[in-house]
Design a protein around this motif. Structure first.
Motif, PDB file in Angstrom:
ATOM      1  N   UNK A  68      -4.514 -57.218-101.209  1.00  0.00           N
ATOM      2  CA  UNK A  68      -5.764 -56.722-101.770  1.00  0.00           C
ATOM      3  C   UNK A  68      -6.921 -57.488-101.148  1.00  0.00           C
ATOM      4  N   UNK A  69      -8.018 -56.799-100.858  1.00  0.00           N
ATOM      5  CA  UNK A  69      -9.248 -57.424-100.370  1.00  0.00           C
ATOM      6  C   UNK A  69     -10.342 -57.113-101.384  1.00  0.00           C
ATOM      7  N   UNK A  70     -11.006 -58.167-101.857  1.00  0.00           N
ATOM      8  CA  UNK A  70     -12.064 -58.031-102.856  1.00  0.00           C
ATOM      9  C   UNK A  70     -13.393 -58.453-102.262  1.00  0.00           C
ATOM     10  N   UNK A  71     -14.466 -57.846-102.706  1.00  0.00           N
ATOM     11  CA  UNK A  71     -15.827 -58.266-102.370  1.00  0.00           C
ATOM     12  C   UNK A  71     -16.459 -58.701-103.688  1.00  0.00           C
ATOM     13  N   UNK A  72     -16.823 -59.986-103.772  1.00  0.00           N
ATOM     14  CA  UNK A  72     -17.389 -60.514-105.006  1.00  0.00           C
ATOM     15  C   UNK A  72     -18.737 -61.167-104.732  1.00  0.00           C
ATOM     16  N   UNK A  73     -19.576 -61.176-105.737  1.00  0.00           N
ATOM     17  CA  UNK A  73     -20.850 -61.883-105.630  1.00  0.00           C
ATOM     18  C   UNK A  73     -20.558 -63.366-105.467  1.00  0.00           C
TER      19      UNK A  73
ATOM     20  N   UNK B 272     -12.213 -54.320-109.113  1.00  0.00           N
ATOM     21  CA  UNK B 272     -11.226 -53.534-108.361  1.00  0.00           C
ATOM     22  C   UNK B 272     -11.259 -53.922-106.885  1.00  0.00           C
ATOM     23  N   UNK B 273     -10.124 -53.832-106.200  1.00  0.00           N
ATOM     24  CA  UNK B 273     -10.104 -54.161-104.767  1.00  0.00           C
ATOM     25  C   UNK B 273     -10.965 -53.186-103.955  1.00  0.00           C
ATOM     26  N   UNK B 274     -11.621 -53.705-102.925  1.00  0.00           N
ATOM     27  CA  UNK B 274     -12.371 -52.867-101.982  1.00  0.00           C
ATOM     28  C   UNK B 274     -11.413 -52.176-101.023  1.00  0.00           C
ATOM     29  N   UNK B 275     -10.235 -52.782-100.845  1.00  0.00           N
ATOM     30  CA  UNK B 275      -9.218 -52.235 -99.935  1.00  0.00           C
ATOM     31  C   UNK B 275      -7.873 -52.775-100.381  1.00  0.00           C
ATOM     32  N   UNK B 276      -6.837 -51.971-100.290  1.00  0.00           N
ATOM     33  CA  UNK B 276      -5.495 -52.415-100.653  1.00  0.00           C
ATOM     34  C   UNK B 276      -4.465 -51.698 -99.784  1.00  0.00           C
ATOM     35  N   UNK B 277      -3.378 -52.381 -99.528  1.00  0.00           N
ATOM     36  CA  UNK B 277      -2.276 -51.790 -98.772  1.00  0.00           C
ATOM     37  C   UNK B 277      -0.986 -52.399 -99.336  1.00  0.00           C
ATOM     38  N   UNK B 278       0.047 -51.578 -99.473  1.00  0.00           N
ATOM     39  CA  UNK B 278       1.297 -52.030-100.069  1.00  0.00           C
ATOM     40  C   UNK B 278       2.488 -51.695 -99.188  1.00  0.00           C
ATOM     41  N   UNK B 279       3.520 -52.485 -99.384  1.00  0.00           N
ATOM     42  CA  UNK B 279       4.829 -52.278 -98.777  1.00  0.00           C
ATOM     43  C   UNK B 279       4.806 -52.408 -97.251  1.00  0.00           C
ATOM     44  N   UNK B 280       5.913 -52.133 -96.640  1.00  0.00           N
ATOM     45  CA  UNK B 280       6.092 -52.297 -95.204  1.00  0.00           C
ATOM     46  C   UNK B 280       5.188 -51.326 -94.445  1.00  0.00           C
ATOM     47  N   UNK B 281       4.352 -51.858 -93.545  1.00  0.00           N
ATOM     48  CA  UNK B 281       3.442 -51.036 -92.748  1.00  0.00           C
ATOM     49  C   UNK B 281       3.862 -50.969 -91.276  1.00  0.00           C
ATOM     50  N   UNK B 282       5.051 -51.487 -90.960  1.00  0.00           N
ATOM     51  CA  UNK B 282       5.518 -51.489 -89.580  1.00  0.00           C
ATOM     52  C   UNK B 282       5.143 -52.775 -88.872  1.00  0.00           C
ATOM     53  N   UNK B 283       5.657 -52.976 -87.683  1.00  0.00           N
ATOM     54  CA  UNK B 283       5.458 -54.249 -86.982  1.00  0.00           C
ATOM     55  C   UNK B 283       4.379 -54.172 -85.900  1.00  0.00           C
ATOM     56  N   UNK B 284       3.414 -53.260 -86.033  1.00  0.00           N
ATOM     57  CA  UNK B 284       2.293 -53.161 -85.097  1.00  0.00           C
ATOM     58  C   UNK B 284       0.999 -53.451 -85.837  1.00  0.00           C
ATOM     59  N   UNK B 285       0.006 -54.012 -85.133  1.00  0.00           N
ATOM     60  CA  UNK B 285      -1.305 -54.255 -85.727  1.00  0.00           C
ATOM     61  C   UNK B 285      -1.969 -52.935 -86.048  1.00  0.00           C
ATOM     62  N   UNK B 286      -2.672 -52.888 -87.185  1.00  0.00           N
ATOM     63  CA  UNK B 286      -3.420 -51.701 -87.578  1.00  0.00           C
ATOM     64  C   UNK B 286      -4.838 -52.117 -87.929  1.00  0.00           C
TER      65      UNK B 286
END
Length: 53
Positions: free
Chosen positions: A10-15, A24-38
């Motif tokens: 999770x990535x949050x933006x806070x004061x 709430x998170x500004x961005x989130x990603x879960x589980x295996x995303x593969x072995x390449x940079x995204x």
């Protein structure tokens, strides 16, 4: 985020100075995303000093 033991990032933006009030998170990603940079991009509209956590 590669492998069977990956959970959630999770990535949050806070004061600035309000680290305990994430909301709430500004961005989130879960589980295996593969072995390449995204690449991901998030638009934020801060109204003052902020931190990306």
């Amino acid at each position: 985020m590669y492998g069977q033991d990956i959970n959630t990032l999770n990535v949050y933006v806070t004061a600035s100075g309000q680290a305990n009030n994430r909301g709430a998170p500004a961005w989130t990603r879960s589980l295996n995303q593969g072995n390449l940079w995204k690449q991901a991009q998030v638009t934020i509209n801060p109204t003052g000093s902020y931190q990306v956590r």
